[in-house]
Design a protein around this motif. Structure first.
Motif, short mmCIF file in Angstrom:
data_model
loop_
_atom_site.label_atom_id
_atom_site.label_comp_id
_atom_site.label_asym_id
_atom_site.label_seq_id
_atom_site.Cartn_x
_atom_site.Cartn_y
_atom_site.Cartn_z
N THR A 60 61.23 11.63 49.97
CA THR A 60 61.05 11.74 51.40
C THR A 60 61.19 10.36 52.01
O THR A 60 60.56 9.41 51.54
CB THR A 60 59.67 12.34 51.75
OG1 THR A 60 59.54 13.60 51.08
CG2 THR A 60 59.51 12.54 53.24
N THR A 105 61.26 15.14 44.34
CA THR A 105 61.61 15.02 45.76
C THR A 105 61.63 13.56 46.14
O THR A 105 61.02 12.72 45.49
CB THR A 105 60.58 15.73 46.67
OG1 THR A 105 59.32 15.07 46.56
CG2 THR A 105 60.44 17.20 46.33
N ARG A 159 64.31 14.59 53.66
CA ARG A 159 63.72 14.92 52.36
C ARG A 159 64.80 15.59 51.53
O ARG A 159 65.48 16.50 51.99
CB ARG A 159 62.53 15.86 52.49
CG ARG A 159 61.88 16.07 51.12
CD ARG A 159 60.65 16.90 51.22
NE ARG A 159 60.91 18.14 50.53
CZ ARG A 159 59.97 18.97 50.14
NH1 ARG A 159 58.71 18.72 50.40
NH2 ARG A 159 60.27 20.06 49.51
N SER A 198 58.28 9.52 46.68
CA SER A 198 58.91 10.48 45.78
C SER A 198 57.87 11.07 44.85
O SER A 198 56.96 10.37 44.40
CB SER A 198 60.01 9.79 44.97
OG SER A 198 60.68 10.72 44.19
#
Length: 182
Positions: free
Chosen positions: A175, A173, A37, A89
């Motif tokens: 992942t 983010t 991540r 994301s």
């Protein structure tokens, strides 16, 4: 056998080595799945007159299990291990107060192949004040041995005619979870 010579230290060592070998075999079966991540925290603002694109850089690694990704360069994620990868994301953006933003979207891009593997998009309605929103985008990416895969996020803002209203993309983010080994 009852008549064998007694070798307590040697017998315990042989037992420990046999148990360790069994545990090593099991570890490869039940060990953690390669995953990573990453996140970006630097705000990115788009202000084009009609439509514009902006890359949303990823800057920090939260975790990298099993050496799934290379160190971050240029705000992009290079996947190191082959297999089918699920990529999810999230991103936060500020819905502007201005009246001319028609839609906001984010593409999950494969940089090497220059293809989109996922997209999220929303149409906006004029508001009197700025609102913070969160959205997500996901996709699957097959990484084959010997072929590089580099992923990044790209924002798109589309506007009606008129002066550009700024849209700011904030925290995001990405992942990655390996679903298969080949």
């Amino acid at each position: 056998m009852p008549g064998d010579p007694v070798d307590v230290a040697g017998d315990i060592q042989a037992l420990a080595e046999a148990v360790d070998a069994d545990l090593q075999t099991l570890q490869s079966i039940v060990g953690p799945r390669p995953m990573a991540r990453v996140r970006g925290v630097t705000p990115v603002t788009t202000e084009g007159p009609t439509a514009d694109f902006a890359e949303l850089p990823l800057e920090l690694v939260d975790f990298n299990v099993g050496g799934a990704i290379a160190p971050l360069t240029s705000g992009r994620v290079q996947v190191l291990l082959p297999g089918m990868w699920m990529v999810v994301s999230t991103y936060i953006y500020a819905q502007p107060a201005g009246p001319n933003v028609a839609s906001i979207g984010v593409d999950l891009m494969d940089t090497v192949a220059n293809t989109e593997i996922g997209r999220s998009n929303t149409h906006l309605f004029p508001t009197g004040t700025e609102h913070q929103r969160i959205m997500d985008v996901s996709g699957m990416k097959l990484v084959v041995p010997g072929v590089s895969a580099t992923l990044h996020l790209r924002a798109e803002t589309r506007r009606f005619a008129g002066a550009g209203t700024a849209v700011t993309f904030r925290d995001r983010t990405m992942t990655l979870l390996r679903m298969t080994e080949s």
